[in-house]
Write an enzyme that holds these catalytic residues in place. Structure first.
Site, PDB file in Angstrom:
ATOM      1  N   ILE A 139     -82.696  56.345 -13.374  1.00  9.46           N
ATOM      2  CA  ILE A 139     -83.554  55.327 -13.985  1.00  9.46           C
ATOM      3  C   ILE A 139     -83.070  54.998 -15.391  1.00  9.46           C
ATOM      4  O   ILE A 139     -83.041  53.827 -15.799  1.00  9.46           O
ATOM      5  CB  ILE A 139     -85.025  55.797 -14.013  1.00  9.46           C
ATOM      6  CG1 ILE A 139     -85.535  56.041 -12.584  1.00  9.46           C
ATOM      7  CG2 ILE A 139     -85.907  54.763 -14.717  1.00  9.46           C
ATOM      8  CD1 ILE A 139     -85.446  54.837 -11.675  1.00  9.46           C
ATOM      9  N   SER A 288     -95.377  55.894 -10.745  1.00  7.94           N
ATOM     10  CA  SER A 288     -94.200  56.109  -9.899  1.00  7.94           C
ATOM     11  C   SER A 288     -93.740  54.804  -9.271  1.00  7.94           C
ATOM     12  O   SER A 288     -94.451  53.794  -9.302  1.00  7.94           O
ATOM     13  CB  SER A 288     -94.537  57.112  -8.783  1.00  7.94           C
ATOM     14  OG  SER A 288     -95.415  56.511  -7.836  1.00  7.94           O
ATOM     15  N   CYS A 289     -92.560  54.842  -8.671  1.00  9.60           N
ATOM     16  CA  CYS A 289     -92.043  53.649  -7.993  1.00  9.60           C
ATOM     17  C   CYS A 289     -92.962  53.236  -6.851  1.00  9.60           C
ATOM     18  O   CYS A 289     -93.219  52.045  -6.641  1.00  9.60           O
ATOM     19  CB  CYS A 289     -90.628  53.895  -7.479  1.00  9.60           C
ATOM     20  SG  CYS A 289     -90.458  55.321  -6.375  1.00  9.60           S
ATOM     21  N   THR A 290     -93.492  54.206  -6.110  1.00 11.16           N
ATOM     22  CA  THR A 290     -94.353  53.896  -4.974  1.00 11.16           C
ATOM     23  C   THR A 290     -95.703  53.353  -5.435  1.00 11.16           C
ATOM     24  O   THR A 290     -96.247  52.416  -4.838  1.00 11.16           O
ATOM     25  CB  THR A 290     -94.545  55.141  -4.087  1.00 11.16           C
ATOM     26  OG1 THR A 290     -93.264  55.584  -3.622  1.00 11.16           O
ATOM     27  CG2 THR A 290     -95.435  54.828  -2.901  1.00 11.16           C
ATOM     28  N   THR A 319     -83.629  61.448  -3.029  1.00  9.54           N
ATOM     29  CA  THR A 319     -83.433  61.403  -4.486  1.00  9.54           C
ATOM     30  C   THR A 319     -82.672  62.639  -4.950  1.00  9.54           C
ATOM     31  O   THR A 319     -82.430  63.582  -4.190  1.00  9.54           O
ATOM     32  CB  THR A 319     -84.783  61.342  -5.228  1.00  9.54           C
ATOM     33  OG1 THR A 319     -85.459  62.601  -5.054  1.00  9.54           O
ATOM     34  CG2 THR A 319     -85.656  60.219  -4.698  1.00  9.54           C
ATOM     35  N   ASN A 320     -82.326  62.647  -6.244  1.00 11.78           N
ATOM     36  CA  ASN A 320     -81.568  63.765  -6.819  1.00 11.78           C
ATOM     37  C   ASN A 320     -82.340  65.069  -6.811  1.00 11.78           C
ATOM     38  O   ASN A 320     -81.757  66.136  -7.003  1.00 11.78           O
ATOM     39  CB  ASN A 320     -81.164  63.427  -8.258  1.00 11.78           C
ATOM     40  CG  ASN A 320     -79.824  62.714  -8.317  1.00 11.78           C
ATOM     41  OD1 ASN A 320     -78.984  62.900  -7.448  1.00 11.78           O
ATOM     42  ND2 ASN A 320     -79.629  61.903  -9.340  1.00 11.78           N
ATOM     43  N   THR A 347     -96.816  62.497  -1.495  1.00  9.95           N
ATOM     44  CA  THR A 347     -96.709  61.454  -2.508  1.00  9.95           C
ATOM     45  C   THR A 347     -97.986  61.433  -3.331  1.00  9.95           C
ATOM     46  O   THR A 347     -99.085  61.556  -2.786  1.00  9.95           O
ATOM     47  CB  THR A 347     -96.459  60.065  -1.894  1.00  9.95           C
ATOM     48  OG1 THR A 347     -96.460  59.087  -2.943  1.00  9.95           O
ATOM     49  CG2 THR A 347     -97.526  59.680  -0.871  1.00  9.95           C
ATOM     50  N   ARG A 370     -88.992  61.404   3.408  1.00  7.57           N
ATOM     51  CA  ARG A 370     -87.696  61.079   2.805  1.00  7.57           C
ATOM     52  C   ARG A 370     -86.672  60.910   3.932  1.00  7.57           C
ATOM     53  O   ARG A 370     -86.615  61.719   4.857  1.00  7.57           O
ATOM     54  CB  ARG A 370     -87.256  62.205   1.867  1.00  7.57           C
ATOM     55  CG  ARG A 370     -88.190  62.425   0.670  1.00  7.57           C
ATOM     56  CD  ARG A 370     -88.031  61.312  -0.356  1.00  7.57           C
ATOM     57  NE  ARG A 370     -88.917  61.497  -1.497  1.00  7.57           N
ATOM     58  CZ  ARG A 370     -88.581  62.161  -2.605  1.00  7.57           C
ATOM     59  NH1 ARG A 370     -87.398  62.720  -2.711  1.00  7.57           N
ATOM     60  NH2 ARG A 370     -89.453  62.259  -3.600  1.00  7.57           N
ATOM     61  N   ASN A 453     -86.673  51.346  -4.989  1.00  5.98           N
ATOM     62  CA  ASN A 453     -87.360  52.379  -5.756  1.00  5.98           C
ATOM     63  C   ASN A 453     -86.623  52.756  -7.040  1.00  5.98           C
ATOM     64  O   ASN A 453     -87.175  53.446  -7.898  1.00  5.98           O
ATOM     65  CB  ASN A 453     -87.581  53.632  -4.912  1.00  5.98           C
ATOM     66  CG  ASN A 453     -86.348  54.077  -4.166  1.00  5.98           C
ATOM     67  OD1 ASN A 453     -86.051  53.550  -3.089  1.00  5.98           O
ATOM     68  ND2 ASN A 453     -85.605  55.021  -4.712  1.00  5.98           N
TER      69      ASN A 453
END
Length: 481
Positions: A139, A288-290, A319-320, A347, A370, A453
């Site tokens: 990000i 968050s993105c969601t 994701t990482n 989530t 995921r 996202n």
């Protein structure tokens, strides 16, 4: 002349027109801080083909393709006006002009539509606002790209510094390389050089100081000439007010977190509750993105139909935080290989709805899976509405919201029958309604909402920062309520 010859001649004419648009758009942006849009899509720094594609895309939301020959007269009319900092949507201008029956010329209509950006009403350009990025991950680097892209005349947001932990030999070169090249989002649009002697990355003329520190307490931002800055923490290390307050040192005025905030930290979804931020609030979260993906369409549905209850299921890119191969992870299931498995996880987006939409009393539940894609997710929002409706009515409503409402920068709309996740890489909207997948039966509605996202969320972060910094410029024509 054959039909094919006619088609090619038309294409070449449109190419020529788009070519002529580029310097006008660029000059408005650089000299007057005017961002020219087409149905909420920025046309700044776009190629000829990108301009033509943006016009063609209009058919998916407006029902018919826009031609550059239709919008060029409005662009010329804008160039002739004494405009202040603003965002001006050529698509909305052209559509509104078609439906106007007063017989005004393009120049007269344009002057009237953007009157709030001219004369005594126009904003005066200030000195700009310093921005510091704390952390430089997925990000952080996308936010950096956006800040550099939006530098304009230099009177808006100015990325002054990046704070990272020391990474050893060639650290600066490697971080600059990650900014320059991205496996998902492609090459940086511009030039990047490194000044190792001064620990600086120069990107499109922006000198960005790289500060090495293990903790906020180690940094004196005023030593770098930074003042009254907004710090964007994209590490996620601190999530509550006490932790984030550690950033409030000399030179830093406000802190914006790119993760859900805990406790009394306001969770902001731009377009929905950003106008509730108190002027003296110094710490806030962009959720968050969601959360950003589901809250705008949820608000659009609640305002029109009422919502009794809902459930969101997100099919989210890995994701990482997950492992490439099976290895220890403190969380359940996330230790299993991300590119090889679908992984059920939780989530917090559903519970975060209450912070962004406190007036919505409907219970919203949520869960997530995921999946092995690197970016772009989809939220499946299942709602029990307050009244019965039809699929056609819901789609008409959401299309209108995406075109002309205050949520038009958050909600996009597609009716492409072949749309898949990779089509939405680089989307600047918080979410995109997939018309073809939408289901409605009486008072039950299921919305399928695509979202980038990474990039779409980063755009929402920038909008919040622009708002709290005082450089969020008004949009014309003004969106309808």
């Amino acid at each position: 002349m054959t039909v094919n010859d006619d088609s090619f001649t038309n294409w070449k004419h449109r190419e020529e027109t788009a070519e002529a648009m580029i310097p006008i758009i660029g000059k408005l942006h650089r000299e007057r801080d005017v961002n020219v849009l087409l149905h909420s899509r920025s046309l700044v720094n776009k190629s000829v083909v990108s301009l033509l594609k943006a016009h063609r895309f209009a058919r998916q939301i407006a029902g018919e393709e826009l031609s550059v020959t239709e919008t060029m007269p409005f662009l010329k009319a804008l160039a002739a006006l004494d405009l202040g900092p603003s965002q001006i949507d050529l698509g909305i201008l052209a559509m509104s002009y078609k439906s106007d029956d007063r017989g005004l010329s393009v120049e007269e209509f344009t002057a009237e539509a953007v009157a709030g950006a001219t004369g005594a009403l126009k904003l005066e350009r200030g000195e700009g606002r310093d921005v510091v990025l704390y952390g430089f991950g997925r990000i952080g680097r996308l936010v950096a790209r956006l800040l550099i892209e939006k530098a304009g005349s230099g009177n808006g947001l100015r990325l002054r510094a990046i704070v990272v932990r020391g990474g050893g030999e060639q650290d600066l070169v490697k971080r600059a390389s990650l900014l320059r090249r991205d496996s998902i989002h492609g090459q940086f649009q511009g030039t990047i050089t490194v000044d190792e002697a001064n620990s600086t990355i120069n990107a499109n003329g922006n000198a960005i100081k790289v500060i090495y520190a293990n903790d906020p307490s180690e940094i004196d931002y005023t030593a770098y000439g930074i003042k009254d800055a907004i710090l964007i923490d994209n590490t996620g290390k601190w999530r509550d007010r006490a932790g984030l307050s550690e950033h409030l040192r000399p030179g830093i005025d406000k802190v914006v977190l790119t993760a859900p905030g805990k406790g009394d930290v306001p969770n902001i979804v731009h377009g929905v509750n950003h106008d509730m931020i108190k002027p003296d609030e110094r710490i806030l979260s962009c959720a968050s993105c969601t959360t950003n993906a589901i809250v705008p369409p949820l608000k659009a549905m609640a305002d029109e139909y009422g919502v009794e209850r809902g459930h969101v299921e997100t099919v989210h890119s890995f994701t990482n935080d997950q492992n490439l191969l099976d290895n220890y992870h403190k969380a359940d299931r996330r230790g299993r290989s991300a590119p090889l498995n679908m992984v059920i996880t939780e989530t917090g987006a559903a519970s975060a709805v209450a912070k962004a939409l406190p007036d919505l009393k409907a219970p919203i539940t949520g869960s997530s899976i995921r999946v092995p894609v690197p970016d772009v997710s989809i939220a499946i929002l299942s709602l029990r509405l307050g009244r019965e409706t039809t699929r056609e009515e819901v789609l008409d409503h959401l299309r209108d919201v995406s075109l002309s409402s205050p949520l038009r920068r958050q909600i996009d709309f597609t009716d492409s029958p072949d749309a898949v996740s990779s089509d939405f890489l680089g989307s600047r909207h918080a979410s995109i309604v997939d018309a073809g997948a939408t289901k409605v039966d009486g008072d039950n509605a299921i919305l399928y909402l695509w979202y980038d996202n990474e990039f779409g969320y980063s755009c929402q972060v920038i909008r919040v920062v622009q708002h709290v910094s005082g450089v969020e410029y008004p949009t014309f024509p003004a969106p309808t309520a």
